[in-house]
Scaffold this motif. Structure first.
Motif, mmCIF file in Angstrom:
data_model
loop_
_atom_site.group_PDB
_atom_site.id
_atom_site.type_symbol
_atom_site.label_atom_id
_atom_site.label_comp_id
_atom_site.label_asym_id
_atom_site.label_seq_id
_atom_site.Cartn_x
_atom_site.Cartn_y
_atom_site.Cartn_z
ATOM 1 N N TYR A 126 -10.825 10.226 -3.056
ATOM 2 C CA TYR A 126 -9.688 10.306 -2.130
ATOM 3 C C TYR A 126 -10.177 10.429 -0.681
ATOM 4 O O TYR A 126 -9.648 9.773 0.219
ATOM 5 C CB TYR A 126 -8.805 11.501 -2.490
ATOM 6 C CG TYR A 126 -7.618 11.663 -1.572
ATOM 7 C CD1 TYR A 126 -6.545 10.765 -1.638
ATOM 8 C CD2 TYR A 126 -7.576 12.692 -0.637
ATOM 9 C CE1 TYR A 126 -5.451 10.902 -0.793
ATOM 10 C CE2 TYR A 126 -6.487 12.835 0.213
ATOM 11 C CZ TYR A 126 -5.418 11.930 0.129
ATOM 12 O OH TYR A 126 -4.356 12.067 0.978
ATOM 13 N N THR A 127 -11.203 11.264 -0.473
ATOM 14 C CA THR A 127 -11.747 11.426 0.877
ATOM 15 C C THR A 127 -12.309 10.109 1.400
ATOM 16 O O THR A 127 -12.078 9.726 2.562
ATOM 17 C CB THR A 127 -12.846 12.507 0.885
ATOM 18 O OG1 THR A 127 -12.303 13.745 0.410
ATOM 19 C CG2 THR A 127 -13.410 12.716 2.271
ATOM 20 N N ALA A 128 -13.057 9.386 0.545
ATOM 21 C CA ALA A 128 -13.635 8.108 0.951
ATOM 22 C C ALA A 128 -12.535 7.074 1.216
ATOM 23 O O ALA A 128 -12.629 6.267 2.156
ATOM 24 C CB ALA A 128 -14.588 7.603 -0.129
ATOM 25 N N LEU A 176 -11.036 3.645 9.134
ATOM 26 C CA LEU A 176 -12.019 2.738 9.740
ATOM 27 C C LEU A 176 -11.513 1.298 9.758
ATOM 28 O O LEU A 176 -11.725 0.569 10.735
ATOM 29 C CB LEU A 176 -13.343 2.831 8.971
ATOM 30 C CG LEU A 176 -14.110 4.149 9.112
ATOM 31 C CD1 LEU A 176 -15.282 4.188 8.136
ATOM 32 C CD2 LEU A 176 -14.605 4.334 10.542
ATOM 33 N N ALA A 177 -10.852 0.881 8.671
ATOM 34 C CA ALA A 177 -10.325 -0.488 8.614
ATOM 35 C C ALA A 177 -9.285 -0.703 9.710
ATOM 36 O O ALA A 177 -9.240 -1.763 10.355
ATOM 37 C CB ALA A 177 -9.728 -0.754 7.234
ATOM 38 N N GLU A 178 -8.439 0.311 9.934
ATOM 39 C CA GLU A 178 -7.421 0.190 10.983
ATOM 40 C C GLU A 178 -8.073 0.109 12.360
ATOM 41 O O GLU A 178 -7.644 -0.679 13.216
ATOM 42 C CB GLU A 178 -6.484 1.403 10.918
ATOM 43 C CG GLU A 178 -5.343 1.325 11.915
ATOM 44 C CD GLU A 178 -4.378 2.484 11.784
ATOM 45 O OE1 GLU A 178 -3.472 2.592 12.616
ATOM 46 O OE2 GLU A 178 -4.554 3.285 10.832
ATOM 47 N N ARG A 179 -9.144 0.885 12.560
ATOM 48 C CA ARG A 179 -9.824 0.854 13.849
ATOM 49 C C ARG A 179 -10.454 -0.516 14.101
ATOM 50 O O ARG A 179 -10.365 -1.059 15.206
ATOM 51 C CB ARG A 179 -10.904 1.944 13.897
ATOM 52 C CG ARG A 179 -11.641 2.012 15.236
ATOM 53 C CD ARG A 179 -12.780 3.007 15.180
ATOM 54 N NE ARG A 179 -12.336 4.333 14.775
ATOM 55 C CZ ARG A 179 -13.167 5.343 14.539
ATOM 56 N NH1 ARG A 179 -14.479 5.158 14.631
ATOM 57 N NH2 ARG A 179 -12.691 6.521 14.191
ATOM 58 N N VAL A 180 -11.111 -1.060 13.069
ATOM 59 C CA VAL A 180 -11.740 -2.373 13.220
ATOM 60 C C VAL A 180 -10.679 -3.443 13.478
ATOM 61 O O VAL A 180 -10.870 -4.360 14.296
ATOM 62 C CB VAL A 180 -12.582 -2.717 11.968
ATOM 63 C CG1 VAL A 180 -13.084 -4.157 12.026
ATOM 64 C CG2 VAL A 180 -13.761 -1.758 11.834
ATOM 65 N N TYR A 181 -9.541 -3.343 12.791
ATOM 66 C CA TYR A 181 -8.468 -4.330 12.974
ATOM 67 C C TYR A 181 -7.948 -4.306 14.410
ATOM 68 O O TYR A 181 -7.731 -5.355 15.031
ATOM 69 C CB TYR A 181 -7.331 -4.052 11.998
ATOM 70 C CG TYR A 181 -6.204 -5.054 12.085
ATOM 71 C CD1 TYR A 181 -6.279 -6.275 11.416
ATOM 72 C CD2 TYR A 181 -5.077 -4.782 12.862
ATOM 73 C CE1 TYR A 181 -5.254 -7.205 11.502
ATOM 74 C CE2 TYR A 181 -4.036 -5.700 12.959
ATOM 75 C CZ TYR A 181 -4.131 -6.905 12.278
ATOM 76 O OH TYR A 181 -3.110 -7.834 12.385
ATOM 77 N N VAL A 182 -7.774 -3.100 14.950
ATOM 78 C CA VAL A 182 -7.261 -2.976 16.320
ATOM 79 C C VAL A 182 -8.275 -3.496 17.334
ATOM 80 O O VAL A 182 -7.918 -4.159 18.325
ATOM 81 C CB VAL A 182 -6.897 -1.502 16.624
ATOM 82 C CG1 VAL A 182 -6.566 -1.324 18.116
ATOM 83 C CG2 VAL A 182 -5.724 -1.064 15.774
ATOM 84 N N ASP A 183 -9.565 -3.193 17.085
ATOM 85 C CA ASP A 183 -10.604 -3.582 18.040
ATOM 86 C C ASP A 183 -10.956 -5.068 17.964
ATOM 87 O O ASP A 183 -11.566 -5.603 18.890
ATOM 88 C CB ASP A 183 -11.877 -2.758 17.802
ATOM 89 C CG ASP A 183 -11.681 -1.288 18.162
ATOM 90 O OD1 ASP A 183 -10.705 -1.001 18.880
ATOM 91 O OD2 ASP A 183 -12.484 -0.454 17.718
ATOM 92 N N SER A 184 -10.617 -5.722 16.857
ATOM 93 C CA SER A 184 -10.947 -7.147 16.710
ATOM 94 C C SER A 184 -9.737 -7.991 17.105
ATOM 95 O O SER A 184 -8.698 -7.480 17.521
ATOM 96 C CB SER A 184 -11.377 -7.442 15.279
ATOM 97 O OG SER A 184 -10.318 -7.174 14.372
ATOM 98 N N LEU A 229 -11.931 -6.516 1.795
ATOM 99 C CA LEU A 229 -11.971 -5.089 1.459
ATOM 100 C C LEU A 229 -10.598 -4.492 1.209
ATOM 101 O O LEU A 229 -10.492 -3.320 0.828
ATOM 102 C CB LEU A 229 -12.672 -4.306 2.579
ATOM 103 C CG LEU A 229 -14.163 -4.600 2.784
ATOM 104 C CD1 LEU A 229 -14.696 -3.798 3.963
ATOM 105 C CD2 LEU A 229 -14.962 -4.275 1.523
ATOM 106 N N GLN A 230 -9.541 -5.276 1.412
ATOM 107 C CA GLN A 230 -8.183 -4.769 1.265
ATOM 108 C C GLN A 230 -7.893 -4.146 -0.095
ATOM 109 O O GLN A 230 -7.209 -3.125 -0.189
ATOM 110 C CB GLN A 230 -7.175 -5.885 1.562
ATOM 111 C CG GLN A 230 -5.718 -5.455 1.529
ATOM 112 C CD GLN A 230 -5.435 -4.318 2.504
ATOM 113 O OE1 GLN A 230 -6.045 -4.238 3.566
ATOM 114 N NE2 GLN A 230 -4.512 -3.432 2.115
#
Length: 347
Positions: free
Chosen positions: A281-283, A290-298, A312-313
């Motif tokens: 659950y923690t992972a 992290l996926a949301e951060r990468v999506y926003v930054d890309s 990875l979805q």
């Protein structure tokens, strides 16, 4: 630690030369196999004793460097010193512990400066970890000039355990004293029984007293091991509510029907599963963030990065999918786990 007398560096047989120098028998020579092995064994023991003294001195050096750094108010200098010499922190402290043990035995009068020459490296470390009574017995043997091996230290330790532990019935101690029962069967039993509550210790002791033989000792040692495993694991399993499950009675029933081993393994596996679920659950939460951060930054200019996110979805959704085995393998299967939303009360 107070400074102790130093060990002499002389490790030669006659005590007159401090240089490590000996001849190794020619493998193509005319020596018999027995003589060849005897000479090789002697050479190996010399190296072993030399290793021991070297490690003791290294431990003293490391202790001095560490204490010097402590005086300066920091520990980074010591870690950098280790790094420059390709030593890990655990290796360094193992050597420091060895030096501390050696110096302590010197201060306590258990050893004279040259007695260390009688030990193999592993025998000395085994002695340092033994009870004071065993240290005394081993040290006396070393002072008499006997060569001390790890096997001898363990045998002496087992004998002391057999003769001194209150967990061993008197009938068994008598059999150990006259060599009817080897002492090597008693030390593991005591080690496991020491982990148990007094009530269970008394039960197992009675069982051994009723049938004081080797088979019973083996069986009771196994029972004690699984008992301690059950007790340690059961207290950690959240699913086992003491108000719903009487752990002590469940244990008694497992003993009565003869499934203690399986029950202990079951409870231990439950502990591991709960811990694995918490880590999962923690992972999963971390991966989503992290996926949301990468999506926003890309953006549209990073198609391969977006492809990576898409691939990875299945691991980021509430329904986690993991494939086991190769795609074209008949044994391939997909594991699906569903992560339910947190309840309002956080339960």
């Amino acid at each position: 630690m107070t400074a102790a007398k130093h060990f002499a560096t002389d490790i030669s047989a006659d005590g007159t030369d401090d240089i490590l120098d000996f001849k190794i028998p020619d493998p193509e020579g005319e020596l018999s196999d027995a003589d060849f092995q005897q000479q090789i064994e002697v050479a190996w023991q010399v190296c072993d004793r030399f290793d021991l003294q070297t490690d003791i001195w290294r431990g003293r050096i490391l202790r001095a460097v560490r204490d010097r750094e402590k005086r300066g108010g920091g520990g980074s200098g010591f870690l950098n010193w280790l790094k420059d010499r390709d030593l890990s922190k655990s290796q360094a402290y193992a050597l420091i512990d060895l030096a501390n043990s050696a110096d302590q035995m010197l201060q306590d009068g258990l050893l004279e400066t040259r007695d260390v020459n009688q030990f193999s490296k592993r025998a000395f470390m085994e002695t340092a970890q033994s009870s004071p009574e065993v240290q005394q017995i081993v040290s006396e043997a070393a002072r008499r000039g006997e060569q001390i091996t790890r096997r001898e230290v363990r045998q002496l330790s087992d004998e002391w355990t057999a003769m001194s532990s209150d967990l061993i019935p008197e009938t068994v101690r008598e059999k150990a004293a006259n060599n009817t029962i080897p002492t090597r069967y008693l030390a593991p039993l005591v080690k496991e029984m020491q982990k148990l509550p007094p009530a269970h210790q008394a039960t197992l002791k009675t069982e051994v007293a009723a049938s004081p033989d080797i088979d019973t000792l083996k069986q009771v040692t196994s029972e004690a091991r699984y008992l301690s495993k059950y007790i340690a694991a059961a207290s950690q399993v959240q699913a086992l509510d003491p108000e719903v499950v009487n752990l002590e009675q469940a244990l008694d029933e497992a003993l009565r029907v003869g499934c203690l081993n399986s029950t202990a393994d079951l409870v231990n596996q439950a502990t591991q599963l709960e811990q694995a679920a918490a880590k999962l659950y923690t992972a999963w939460k971390r991966m989503n963030a992290l996926a949301e951060r990468v999506y926003v930054d890309s953006g549209e200019s990073t198609p391969q990065l977006r492809s990576l996110l898409s691939a990875l979805q299945p691991l980021c959704s509430e329904r986690i999918e993991v494939r086991l085995g190769e795609i074209d393998s008949p044994a391939m299967r997909t594991i699906r786990l569903r992560v339910l939303p947190d309840s309002p009360d956080g339960a």
